[in-house]
Design a protein around this motif. Structure first.
Motif, PDB file in Angstrom:
ATOM      1  N   VAL A 161      75.227-136.701 -73.215  1.00 14.10           N
ATOM      2  CA  VAL A 161      75.196-135.253 -73.052  1.00 14.10           C
ATOM      3  C   VAL A 161      76.638-134.769 -72.938  1.00 14.10           C
ATOM      4  N   VAL A 162      77.022-133.860 -73.824  1.00  9.55           N
ATOM      5  CA  VAL A 162      78.381-133.320 -73.862  1.00  9.55           C
ATOM      6  C   VAL A 162      78.387-131.983 -73.129  1.00  9.55           C
ATOM      7  N   MET A 198      74.339-135.859 -89.026  1.00 11.74           N
ATOM      8  CA  MET A 198      73.176-134.988 -89.097  1.00 11.74           C
ATOM      9  C   MET A 198      73.028-134.238 -87.778  1.00 11.74           C
ATOM     10  N   SER A 199      72.845-132.916 -87.850  1.00  7.62           N
ATOM     11  CA  SER A 199      72.722-132.130 -86.625  1.00  7.62           C
ATOM     12  C   SER A 199      71.416-131.351 -86.619  1.00  7.62           C
ATOM     13  N   GLU A 200      71.008-130.988 -85.419  1.00 15.68           N
ATOM     14  CA  GLU A 200      69.782-130.215 -85.242  1.00 15.68           C
ATOM     15  C   GLU A 200      69.916-129.430 -83.945  1.00 15.68           C
ATOM     16  N   THR A 201      68.935-128.578 -83.674  1.00 22.80           N
ATOM     17  CA  THR A 201      68.910-127.810 -82.433  1.00 22.80           C
ATOM     18  C   THR A 201      67.727-128.254 -81.588  1.00 22.80           C
ATOM     19  N   LEU A 202      67.993-128.500 -80.332  1.00 26.73           N
ATOM     20  CA  LEU A 202      66.962-128.888 -79.373  1.00 26.73           C
ATOM     21  C   LEU A 202      66.726-127.721 -78.415  1.00 26.73           C
ATOM     22  N   THR A 203      65.473-127.417 -78.123  1.00 25.65           N
ATOM     23  CA  THR A 203      65.146-126.414 -77.120  1.00 25.65           C
ATOM     24  C   THR A 203      64.693-127.116 -75.845  1.00 25.65           C
ATOM     25  N   ILE A 204      65.321-126.767 -74.737  1.00 27.05           N
ATOM     26  CA  ILE A 204      65.032-127.389 -73.443  1.00 27.05           C
ATOM     27  C   ILE A 204      64.374-126.338 -72.553  1.00 27.05           C
ATOM     28  N   THR A 205      63.224-126.675 -72.011  1.00 32.68           N
ATOM     29  CA  THR A 205      62.465-125.727 -71.202  1.00 32.68           C
ATOM     30  C   THR A 205      62.574-126.090 -69.721  1.00 32.68           C
ATOM     31  N   THR A 206      62.870-125.078 -68.903  1.00 31.26           N
ATOM     32  CA  THR A 206      62.963-125.260 -67.453  1.00 31.26           C
ATOM     33  C   THR A 206      62.062-124.226 -66.781  1.00 31.26           C
ATOM     34  N   PRO A 207      61.817-124.349 -65.483  1.00 30.65           N
ATOM     35  CA  PRO A 207      61.037-123.325 -64.782  1.00 30.65           C
ATOM     36  C   PRO A 207      61.671-121.937 -64.851  1.00 30.65           C
ATOM     37  N   ASP A 208      62.986-121.870 -65.100  1.00 25.73           N
ATOM     38  CA  ASP A 208      63.690-120.589 -65.157  1.00 25.73           C
ATOM     39  C   ASP A 208      63.755-119.988 -66.553  1.00 25.73           C
ATOM     40  N   SER A 260      69.036-123.666 -75.574  1.00 24.43           N
ATOM     41  CA  SER A 260      69.205-124.533 -76.741  1.00 24.43           C
ATOM     42  C   SER A 260      70.320-125.541 -76.528  1.00 24.43           C
ATOM     43  N   ALA A 261      70.310-126.570 -77.346  1.00 25.49           N
ATOM     44  CA  ALA A 261      71.376-127.571 -77.333  1.00 25.49           C
ATOM     45  C   ALA A 261      71.650-128.016 -78.759  1.00 25.49           C
ATOM     46  N   TYR A 262      72.914-128.242 -79.041  1.00 23.31           N
ATOM     47  CA  TYR A 262      73.329-128.802 -80.330  1.00 23.31           C
ATOM     48  C   TYR A 262      73.159-130.309 -80.265  1.00 23.31           C
ATOM     49  N   ALA A 283      74.340-137.344 -79.636  1.00 23.43           N
ATOM     50  CA  ALA A 283      75.132-136.452 -78.782  1.00 23.43           C
ATOM     51  C   ALA A 283      74.446-135.103 -78.663  1.00 23.43           C
ATOM     52  N   VAL A 284      74.327-134.621 -77.425  1.00 21.48           N
ATOM     53  CA  VAL A 284      73.577-133.395 -77.137  1.00 21.48           C
ATOM     54  C   VAL A 284      74.446-132.465 -76.294  1.00 21.48           C
ATOM     55  N   CYS A 285      74.711-131.255 -76.796  1.00 20.59           N
ATOM     56  CA  CYS A 285      75.560-130.299 -76.073  1.00 20.59           C
ATOM     57  C   CYS A 285      74.738-129.056 -75.713  1.00 20.59           C
ATOM     58  N   PRO A 286      74.331-128.928 -74.443  1.00 19.23           N
ATOM     59  CA  PRO A 286      73.490-127.797 -74.038  1.00 19.23           C
ATOM     60  C   PRO A 286      74.280-126.511 -73.815  1.00 19.23           C
ATOM     61  N   ASP A 287      73.628-125.392 -74.049  1.00 16.93           N
ATOM     62  CA  ASP A 287      74.212-124.069 -73.827  1.00 16.93           C
ATOM     63  C   ASP A 287      74.075-123.718 -72.350  1.00 16.93           C
ATOM     64  N   LEU A 288      75.066-124.079 -71.561  1.00 18.27           N
ATOM     65  CA  LEU A 288      74.969-123.897 -70.108  1.00 18.27           C
ATOM     66  C   LEU A 288      75.246-122.469 -69.652  1.00 18.27           C
ATOM     67  N   PHE A 289      75.721-121.613 -70.538  1.00 15.53           N
ATOM     68  CA  PHE A 289      75.937-120.212 -70.181  1.00 15.53           C
ATOM     69  C   PHE A 289      74.708-119.347 -70.469  1.00 15.53           C
ATOM     70  N   TRP A 290      73.590-119.963 -70.822  1.00 15.57           N
ATOM     71  CA  TRP A 290      72.419-119.203 -71.262  1.00 15.57           C
ATOM     72  C   TRP A 290      71.914-118.233 -70.210  1.00 15.57           C
ATOM     73  N   ARG A 291      72.087-118.570 -68.932  1.00 17.04           N
ATOM     74  CA  ARG A 291      71.607-117.675 -67.868  1.00 17.04           C
ATOM     75  C   ARG A 291      72.439-116.387 -67.814  1.00 17.04           C
ATOM     76  N   ILE A 292      73.684-116.443 -68.292  1.00 20.28           N
ATOM     77  CA  ILE A 292      74.567-115.276 -68.304  1.00 20.28           C
ATOM     78  C   ILE A 292      74.472-114.577 -69.661  1.00 20.28           C
ATOM     79  N   GLU A 293      74.709-115.343 -70.715  1.00 24.45           N
ATOM     80  CA  GLU A 293      74.666-114.833 -72.089  1.00 24.45           C
ATOM     81  C   GLU A 293      74.462-116.007 -73.044  1.00 24.45           C
ATOM     82  N   PRO A 294      73.308-116.104 -73.670  1.00 20.98           N
ATOM     83  CA  PRO A 294      73.067-117.240 -74.577  1.00 20.98           C
ATOM     84  C   PRO A 294      73.962-117.184 -75.812  1.00 20.98           C
ATOM     85  N   GLY A 295      74.242-118.376 -76.344  1.00 21.67           N
ATOM     86  CA  GLY A 295      74.915-118.464 -77.633  1.00 21.67           C
ATOM     87  C   GLY A 295      76.410-118.207 -77.625  1.00 21.67           C
TER      88      GLY A 295
END
Length: 231
Positions: A30-31, A1-11, A15-17, A56-68
């Motif tokens: 964390v993957v 089962m998969s879902e999307t998590l939204t992670i909020t930071t000061p910046d 999202s994360a899978y 297992a949680v895989c965050p979108d670490l390129f979001w600051r450059i280009e999300p998704g």
């Protein structure tokens, strides 16, 4: 089962899978992505970890450059895009985003408390930095690129770290491997395995240097490591 998590930071937010096991409560991992974004390879790793009993949680670490970002290693154009992203990536901000992901993961319903991290390629470096800079309970680094520049930070390491090094890695030359091994091989919290004859990304399914036997060996070591340290 998969879902999307939204992670909020000061910046900002990213999202994360998330892939979940059948168990109602489980430790989490964390993957940490390669230079191709949260693509099918990363999602499949998450799904496999979920099948082994982890959230297992895989965050979108390129979001600051280009999300998704979701590309492959199968075309010249995608490789060009991947290296552009790699060159624009802020490693320190990435580690901060991983720390935020770990905190958000600990707060997820069904996460039993302990949270580990595993990373590949760029993510292998980030997994090493996650081990020394965050409160991750256990970390695994696969063929991290640039780790030799950060070995001094291992003096801060307080929790277990497992490292997989490809002996013929075109992105981690012999000189860099020697720096890593000389600095870290006797550290009480670090376990290192090297793989003779293997090139970079030998564990990337479908990749040019994929080796099923050594990938299986490395992944079995990682699974046993996580079961021992996150259980």
């Amino acid at each position: 089962m998969s879902e999307t998590l939204t992670i909020t930071t000061p910046d900002g937010a990213f999202s994360a899978y998330v892939a979940r096991p059948s168990a109602a409560s489980a430790p989490a991992i964390v993957v940490i992505q390669e230079i191709f974004g949260v693509n099918k390879v990363m999602r499949d790793i998450c799904d496999d970890l979920a099948a082994q009993g982890f959230v297992a949680v895989c965050p979108d670490l390129f979001w600051r450059i280009e999300p998704g970002i979701d590309i492959t290693d199968q075309s010249e154009g995608e490789w060009k895009k991947a290296f552009e992203l790699y060159n624009a990536f802020d490693v320190d901000a990435g580690v901060s985003d991983i720390a935020a992901t770990i905190a958000a993961t600990r707060a997820l319903p069904g996460v039993s408390g302990k949270v580990g991290a595993v990373g590949y390629c760029l993510g292998g470096l980030l997994a090493f930095l996650t081990a020394v800079r965050t409160d991750a309970d256990a970390s695994v680094s696969y063929y991290g690129v640039g780790t030799e520049k950060h070995v001094a930070e291992a003096e801060k390491l307080a929790r277990p770290l497992l490292m997989h090094i490809a002996e013929e890695d075109q992105f981690v030359p012999k000189e860099a491997q020697k720096v890593i091994l000389d600095a870290l091989k006797d550290h009480p919290q670090i376990e290192i395995h090297t793989y003779p004859g293997r090139d970079h990304a030998f564990a990337r399914v479908g990749g040019a240097h994929y080796d099923a036997a050594d990938a299986g060996t490395a992944n079995a070591r990682s699974l046993a490591f996580f079961k021992s340290n996150l259980g």
